[in-house]
Design an enzyme around this catalytic site. Structure first.
Site, short mmCIF file in Angstrom:
data_model
loop_
_atom_site.label_atom_id
_atom_site.label_comp_id
_atom_site.label_asym_id
_atom_site.label_seq_id
_atom_site.Cartn_x
_atom_site.Cartn_y
_atom_site.Cartn_z
N ASP A 141 24.51 54.51 -17.94
CA ASP A 141 23.24 53.80 -17.74
C ASP A 141 23.25 52.41 -18.37
O ASP A 141 22.20 51.83 -18.61
CB ASP A 141 22.08 54.61 -18.31
CG ASP A 141 22.27 54.90 -19.80
OD1 ASP A 141 23.38 54.70 -20.31
OD2 ASP A 141 21.29 55.33 -20.44
N GLU A 167 29.63 57.37 -34.14
CA GLU A 167 30.82 56.51 -33.98
C GLU A 167 31.70 56.57 -35.23
O GLU A 167 32.93 56.62 -35.12
CB GLU A 167 30.39 55.07 -33.71
CG GLU A 167 29.63 54.88 -32.41
CD GLU A 167 28.14 55.17 -32.53
OE1 GLU A 167 27.41 54.98 -31.54
OE2 GLU A 167 27.70 55.58 -33.62
#
Length: 372
Positions: free
Chosen positions: A238, A323
């Protein structure tokens, strides 16, 4: 007596007549004795003196000129400088003329795709109303990038016809993977997206496939052979990506990084670079995280991932640390490789992360605020 006597003053001579004519004659010949031989000699002496003075001045001027001719001239340096400028201009004109006569060079040929490292793009996806539209948009961007392998991982129990058909029509080299997110990690209805990290199981499934642990349901099912040069990039379906971004990451040796636009409540978020090294991070959300970067703000060299078989994303990592849960197993922050003109160019936007940051800021009240 009509003559003059030497040693005596001249005396006026009386005229004979007493009238007007007589008076004029008397004035005209008042001092006749003074214009004799003595007056002429004085005039000659004066002329001789004037001539002698003029001669001496002329001789002096001539001697001065002769002396000056033997002196070094101060005008030589400017003359030499002007001559050198003219020589340089003539040389430049000759060079330009030679360049005009030279045939234009042949355009540089890009390297053959087979010589380029492969970019493995990992994209988690899940069923929703806009899923197909966003996958089509992303696939068309990826189709512009040479030497790219798309790893599309569905959050489902089995492959869906929508995704299978889209991959078959994309024209891309792809691998279709499927894994369902555990129920405990799924978002409940109405919960904001930042409560649970999304796509963790799907990204780890792609890492397993790259390490030879199988699981593909479509497309290229064999993982890259040992020694393959490539880079792994995590691209959500997206978001918006610049085509140049993929060429920036292609030659990553370890972990490369760059700024991300419209993320974390800021206009951009990314590394701070000094002298070609990452020295900090521009971020608003927990800047003390080990790696305060966005998911799409880094790429990992494939050989490094294969050399660290236990490196993966941790689904239990605190919010914003997903992350870091992967990168902490791979590299130190000081060894990150800045890309995108030393992290001065934004080549990507994370719309979902921006929306999540706005929601988190609204829930938290004063504190983090998205930029306008």
């Amino acid at each position: 007596m009509t003559g003059s006597v030497p040693g005596r003053r001249c005396q006026p001579r009386l005229g004979a007549g007493r009238g007007v004519r007589g008076r004029r004659d008397a004035r005209r010949s008042r001092y006749p004795a003074c214009l004799g031989a003595g007056g002429g000699a004085a005039m000659k002496l004066k002329l001789k003196n004037v001539f002698l003075a003029y001669f001496l001045v002329s001789i002096a001027g001539l001697l001065y000129a002769l002396v000056q001719l033997g002196q070094p001239c101060d005008c030589l340096p400017p003359l030499r400088a002007a001559a050198e400028q003219l020589r340089q201009k003539d040389l430049r004109i000759s060079q330009l003329q030679a360049e005009l006569r030279r045939p234009p060079p042949a355009p540089a040929q890009p390297p053959e795709p087979e010589a380029l490292p492969t970019i493995y793009v990992v994209t988690p996806t899940y069923a929703r109303l806009v899923q197909k539209a966003e996958l089509v948009r992303l696939s068309q961007t990826l189709s512009l990038v040479p030497r790219l392998h798309w790893l599309l991982v569905e959050d489902a129990e089995s492959p869906t016809p929508l995704v299978s058909g889209l991959l078959a029509a994309s024209g891309l080299l792809f691998t279709h993977l499927v894994v369902l997110t555990p129920k405990a990690q799924r978002l409940r209805e109405g919960e904001p997206g930042w409560v649970h990290p999304r796509g963790v199981e799907q990204r780890n499934k792609a890492l397993d496939w790259l390490r030879g642990r199988g699981g593909a349901v479509g497309g290229e099912k064999d993982p890259p052979p040992p020694g393959t040069q490539g880079v792994v990039y995590f691209a959500d379906d997206d978001n918006t990506y610049s085509r140049e971004l993929f060429e920036e990451m292609r030659w990553t040796r370890g972990v490369s990084v760059w700024p991300v636009g419209l993320v974390g409540g800021l206009r951009f978020e990314g590394p701070q670079v000094r002298d070609g090294r990452v020295v900090g991070f521009h971020t608003a959300w927990e800047p003390n995280r080990p790696f305060p970067v966005d998911m799409a703000g880094f790429a990992v060299a494939l050989p490094l991932l294969l050399a660290k078989p236990n490196a993966q994303f941790d689904s239990t990592a605190p919010r914003g640390h997903l992350e870091s849960s992967l990168l902490s197993h791979l590299v130190d922050p000081k060894d990150l490789e800045p890309r995108a003109a030393n992290c001065t160019s934004v080549a990507y936007t994370d719309r979902e992360a921006q929306d999540e940051a706005r929601g988190a800021a609204a829930a938290a009240g004063p504190g983090l605020r998205p930029s306008n």
